[in-house]
Design a protein around this motif. Structure first.
Motif, PDB file in Angstrom:
ATOM      1  N   ARG A 159      42.760  92.048  68.085  1.00 16.31           N
ATOM      2  CA  ARG A 159      41.657  92.681  68.901  1.00 16.31           C
ATOM      3  C   ARG A 159      41.925  92.784  70.495  1.00 16.31           C
ATOM      4  O   ARG A 159      42.013  91.470  70.854  1.00 16.31           O
ATOM      5  CB  ARG A 159      40.406  92.307  68.549  1.00 16.31           C
ATOM      6  N   ARG A 160      41.805  93.534  70.934  1.00 23.60           N
ATOM      7  CA  ARG A 160      42.279  93.468  72.512  1.00 23.60           C
ATOM      8  C   ARG A 160      41.270  94.463  73.315  1.00 23.60           C
ATOM      9  O   ARG A 160      41.187  95.614  72.945  1.00 23.60           O
ATOM     10  CB  ARG A 160      43.545  94.125  72.523  1.00 23.60           C
ATOM     11  N   ILE A 161      41.031  93.839  74.370  1.00 20.26           N
ATOM     12  CA  ILE A 161      40.033  94.708  75.180  1.00 20.26           C
ATOM     13  C   ILE A 161      40.828  94.737  76.517  1.00 20.26           C
ATOM     14  O   ILE A 161      41.275  93.761  77.031  1.00 20.26           O
ATOM     15  CB  ILE A 161      38.611  93.839  75.552  1.00 20.26           C
ATOM     16  N   ARG A 162      40.836  95.840  77.313  1.00 16.81           N
ATOM     17  CA  ARG A 162      41.466  96.213  78.511  1.00 16.81           C
ATOM     18  C   ARG A 162      40.497  96.562  79.568  1.00 16.81           C
ATOM     19  O   ARG A 162      39.938  97.592  79.533  1.00 16.81           O
ATOM     20  CB  ARG A 162      42.538  97.413  78.163  1.00 16.81           C
ATOM     21  N   LEU A 163      40.397  95.422  80.386  1.00 17.02           N
ATOM     22  CA  LEU A 163      39.357  95.606  81.254  1.00 17.02           C
ATOM     23  C   LEU A 163      40.107  95.992  82.544  1.00 17.02           C
ATOM     24  O   LEU A 163      40.882  95.301  83.404  1.00 17.02           O
ATOM     25  CB  LEU A 163      38.768  94.277  81.929  1.00 17.02           C
ATOM     26  N   ARG A 177      41.683  87.825  63.259  1.00 20.66           N
ATOM     27  CA  ARG A 177      42.743  88.400  64.193  1.00 20.66           C
ATOM     28  C   ARG A 177      42.424  87.750  65.521  1.00 20.66           C
ATOM     29  O   ARG A 177      41.240  87.678  65.897  1.00 20.66           O
ATOM     30  CB  ARG A 177      42.424  90.047  64.282  1.00 20.66           C
ATOM     31  N   PRO A 178      43.262  87.469  66.403  1.00 27.61           N
ATOM     32  CA  PRO A 178      43.018  87.024  67.617  1.00 27.61           C
ATOM     33  C   PRO A 178      42.373  88.182  68.736  1.00 27.61           C
ATOM     34  O   PRO A 178      42.668  89.080  68.270  1.00 27.61           O
ATOM     35  CB  PRO A 178      44.659  86.807  68.159  1.00 27.61           C
ATOM     36  N   PHE A 179      41.582  87.624  69.503  1.00 22.14           N
ATOM     37  CA  PHE A 179      40.914  88.421  70.467  1.00 22.14           C
ATOM     38  C   PHE A 179      41.254  88.083  71.950  1.00 22.14           C
ATOM     39  O   PHE A 179      41.185  87.148  72.294  1.00 22.14           O
ATOM     40  CB  PHE A 179      39.251  87.976  70.201  1.00 22.14           C
ATOM     41  N   LEU A 180      41.817  89.079  72.337  1.00 19.08           N
ATOM     42  CA  LEU A 180      42.556  89.248  73.780  1.00 19.08           C
ATOM     43  C   LEU A 180      41.786  90.141  74.788  1.00 19.08           C
ATOM     44  O   LEU A 180      41.229  91.018  74.399  1.00 19.08           O
ATOM     45  CB  LEU A 180      43.900  89.582  73.863  1.00 19.08           C
ATOM     46  N   VAL A 181      41.759  89.627  75.942  1.00 19.44           N
ATOM     47  CA  VAL A 181      41.136  90.387  77.009  1.00 19.44           C
ATOM     48  C   VAL A 181      42.103  90.605  78.199  1.00 19.44           C
ATOM     49  O   VAL A 181      42.647  89.452  78.532  1.00 19.44           O
ATOM     50  CB  VAL A 181      39.869  89.971  77.680  1.00 19.44           C
ATOM     51  N   ASP A 182      42.649  91.748  78.327  1.00 16.73           N
ATOM     52  CA  ASP A 182      43.833  91.853  79.401  1.00 16.73           C
ATOM     53  C   ASP A 182      42.788  92.400  80.463  1.00 16.73           C
ATOM     54  O   ASP A 182      41.991  93.301  80.780  1.00 16.73           O
ATOM     55  CB  ASP A 182      44.804  93.369  79.074  1.00 16.73           C
ATOM     56  N   THR A 183      43.584  91.848  81.840  1.00 19.68           N
ATOM     57  CA  THR A 183      43.001  92.365  83.342  1.00 19.68           C
ATOM     58  C   THR A 183      44.509  92.674  83.732  1.00 19.68           C
ATOM     59  O   THR A 183      45.686  92.202  83.504  1.00 19.68           O
ATOM     60  CB  THR A 183      42.016  91.527  84.028  1.00 19.68           C
ATOM     61  N   HIS A 185      45.423  91.046  86.263  1.00 21.22           N
ATOM     62  CA  HIS A 185      46.015  89.615  86.497  1.00 21.22           C
ATOM     63  C   HIS A 185      46.389  88.586  85.584  1.00 21.22           C
ATOM     64  O   HIS A 185      46.945  87.762  85.789  1.00 21.22           O
ATOM     65  CB  HIS A 185      44.939  88.969  87.508  1.00 21.22           C
ATOM     66  N   GLY A 186      46.168  89.171  84.128  1.00 17.75           N
ATOM     67  CA  GLY A 186      46.594  88.074  83.257  1.00 17.75           C
ATOM     68  C   GLY A 186      45.922  88.488  81.955  1.00 17.75           C
ATOM     69  O   GLY A 186      45.311  89.473  81.854  1.00 17.75           O
ATOM     70  N   VAL A 187      45.939  87.357  81.096  1.00 18.55           N
ATOM     71  CA  VAL A 187      45.071  87.787  79.677  1.00 18.55           C
ATOM     72  C   VAL A 187      44.249  86.426  79.391  1.00 18.55           C
ATOM     73  O   VAL A 187      44.880  85.269  79.749  1.00 18.55           O
ATOM     74  CB  VAL A 187      46.428  87.896  78.783  1.00 18.55           C
ATOM     75  N   ILE A 188      43.230  86.849  78.677  1.00 13.12           N
ATOM     76  CA  ILE A 188      42.256  85.677  78.393  1.00 13.12           C
ATOM     77  C   ILE A 188      42.237  85.667  76.642  1.00 13.12           C
ATOM     78  O   ILE A 188      41.964  86.944  76.167  1.00 13.12           O
ATOM     79  CB  ILE A 188      40.741  85.761  78.976  1.00 13.12           C
ATOM     80  N   ARG A 189      42.362  84.522  76.154  1.00 15.77           N
ATOM     81  CA  ARG A 189      42.361  84.531  74.654  1.00 15.77           C
ATOM     82  C   ARG A 189      41.215  83.940  74.292  1.00 15.77           C
ATOM     83  O   ARG A 189      40.681  82.682  74.807  1.00 15.77           O
ATOM     84  CB  ARG A 189      43.476  83.767  74.034  1.00 15.77           C
ATOM     85  N   ARG A 194      31.460  83.294  73.644  1.00 16.44           N
ATOM     86  CA  ARG A 194      30.876  84.364  74.500  1.00 16.44           C
ATOM     87  C   ARG A 194      31.358  84.062  75.854  1.00 16.44           C
ATOM     88  O   ARG A 194      31.275  82.799  76.507  1.00 16.44           O
ATOM     89  CB  ARG A 194      29.095  84.003  74.392  1.00 16.44           C
ATOM     90  N   PHE A 195      31.761  85.016  76.586  1.00  9.30           N
ATOM     91  CA  PHE A 195      32.349  84.621  77.932  1.00  9.30           C
ATOM     92  C   PHE A 195      32.271  86.029  78.650  1.00  9.30           C
ATOM     93  O   PHE A 195      32.176  87.026  77.967  1.00  9.30           O
ATOM     94  CB  PHE A 195      33.723  84.067  77.914  1.00  9.30           C
ATOM     95  N   GLY A 196      32.249  85.941  80.028  1.00  8.46           N
ATOM     96  CA  GLY A 196      32.142  86.964  80.861  1.00  8.46           C
ATOM     97  C   GLY A 196      33.506  87.216  81.672  1.00  8.46           C
ATOM     98  O   GLY A 196      34.145  85.964  82.022  1.00  8.46           O
ATOM     99  N   VAL A 197      34.071  88.279  81.975  1.00  7.32           N
ATOM    100  CA  VAL A 197      35.180  88.494  82.636  1.00  7.32           C
ATOM    101  C   VAL A 197      34.881  89.563  83.823  1.00  7.32           C
ATOM    102  O   VAL A 197      34.258  90.590  83.532  1.00  7.32           O
ATOM    103  CB  VAL A 197      36.328  88.861  82.155  1.00  7.32           C
TER     104      VAL A 197
END
Length: 330
Positions: A159-163, A177-183, A185-189, A194-197
């Motif tokens: 699962r991937r969120i692209r910010l 499934r892994p949950f990833l947030v791309d920015t 500047h990098g990637v957060i797993r 519950r988290f903010g980016v």
């Protein structure tokens, strides 16, 4: 990308000095279409990936761009000449995306290659002053703050969120499934959390409200920083700053509020400017004045009027969309 059912792993790799050959990219596009259409099984695809490092590089690049490739129509699975021709056209379109991406991304690279056009064409967007709630396909929650742009890319294995820009709050759902947030500047797993980016031109900031996350920056994907609940981290594409205690009221925007506790006026004006169209700046002569208060984010002009009345300030409008907060004239 791991085989179906496996876990996503980030590993260090040697720098890639040359782009992936076009014929390898074409083969990756072919296997992607055939797998989606059911004409090839996962074992055959895995065998192709295992055949060479170039094959694996191409597959990893394809997965990183998964959200830009679009779905393969179910009709293409029909074993007919027309369907085969359509599958070839689909593979050709995917190849064009891969070639445009450059084909030279290292396996360990972290971060979103984003620019203004990605933000403008993102599937989920908010305007200045707007907030938005999205229920994700797995039941998780995505909250978008003002002037934000996001793409959601869910696949069978991740699962991937692209910010691309702006600020989001994520509440993940239970899912293997892994949950990833791309920015940019990098990637957060996420580690069940519950988290903010928040991402802007200079870097990204992660704030953890529950459980934990892991963070990698673009230039050092092998260097992992773990954050626990109550911690915050700022990072750029070249490095990670020190882990800090998360300031209070970081999520007040979810309630339409901004809480300032002894902030320099310049910081408050900069925050208010995010929720208003145009340009809002603070005059250097009053930039360091301390300000404390709670402000509603649904009417920034009213906030400015109140701020001026209570702190001896005035707002000078050069145009409707260009304003400066300064000391009141005597």
């Amino acid at each position: 990308m791991p085989a179906a059912g496996g876990s996503l792993m980030f590993t260090a790799s040697a720098p890639v000095s040359s782009p992936i050959p076009r014929k390898v990219l074409a083969a990756a596009a072919h296997w992607h279409v055939e797998l989606q259409c059911g004409s090839a099984d996962a074992a055959a695809v895995q065998a192709w990936r295992d055949a060479s490092a170039e094959h694996e590089r191409a597959w990893q690049l394809l997965q990183r761009l998964d959200g830009q490739l679009g779905a393969i129509p179910a009709a293409l699975a029909i074993p007919a000449l027309q369907a085969a021709q359509q599958r070839r056209r689909a593979a050709a379109k995917i190849l064009a995306v891969l070639v445009a991406a450059g084909g030279g991304i290292a396996l360990g690279q972290a971060g979103l290659q984003s620019g203004p056009w990605q933000a403008l064409t993102a599937s989920l967007r908010t305007a200045p002053g707007q907030r938005r709630h999205v229920t994700l396909a797995d039941g998780g929650r995505l909250e978008m703050n003002t002037d934000s742009a996001v793409d959601v890319a869910y696949s069978a294995t991740q699962r991937r969120i692209r910010l691309h820009q702006g600020e989001i709050m994520i509440t993940t759902a239970s899912d293997p499934r892994p949950f990833l947030v791309d920015t940019p500047h990098g990637v957060i797993r996420a580690l069940g959390t519950r988290f903010g980016v928040r991402s802007d031109g200079d870097g990204s900031t992660v704030s953890v409200f529950e459980h934990a996350v892991e963070v990698r920056c673009t230039a050092r994907p092998d260097a992992v920083r773990r954050l626990e609940a109550g911690q915050q981290l700022r990072f750029s594409d070249t490095g990670l700053a020190a882990v800090l205690a998360m300031p209070a009221h970081q999520d007040s925007w979810l309630r339409g509020m901004l809480v300032a506790a002894d902030w320099p006026l310049q910081q408050l004006v900069r925050e208010l400017a995010r929720y208003r169209r145009g340009r809002l700046v603070c005059d250097a002569g009053v930039a360091r004045r301390p300000v404390t208060g709670t402000y509603r984010l649904d009417d920034i002009d009213a906030v400015l009027e109140s701020l001026c009345a209570s702190h001896g300030l005035q707002v000078t409008y050069f145009t409707r969309y260009w304003a400066t907060v300064a000391a009141r004239s005597t």
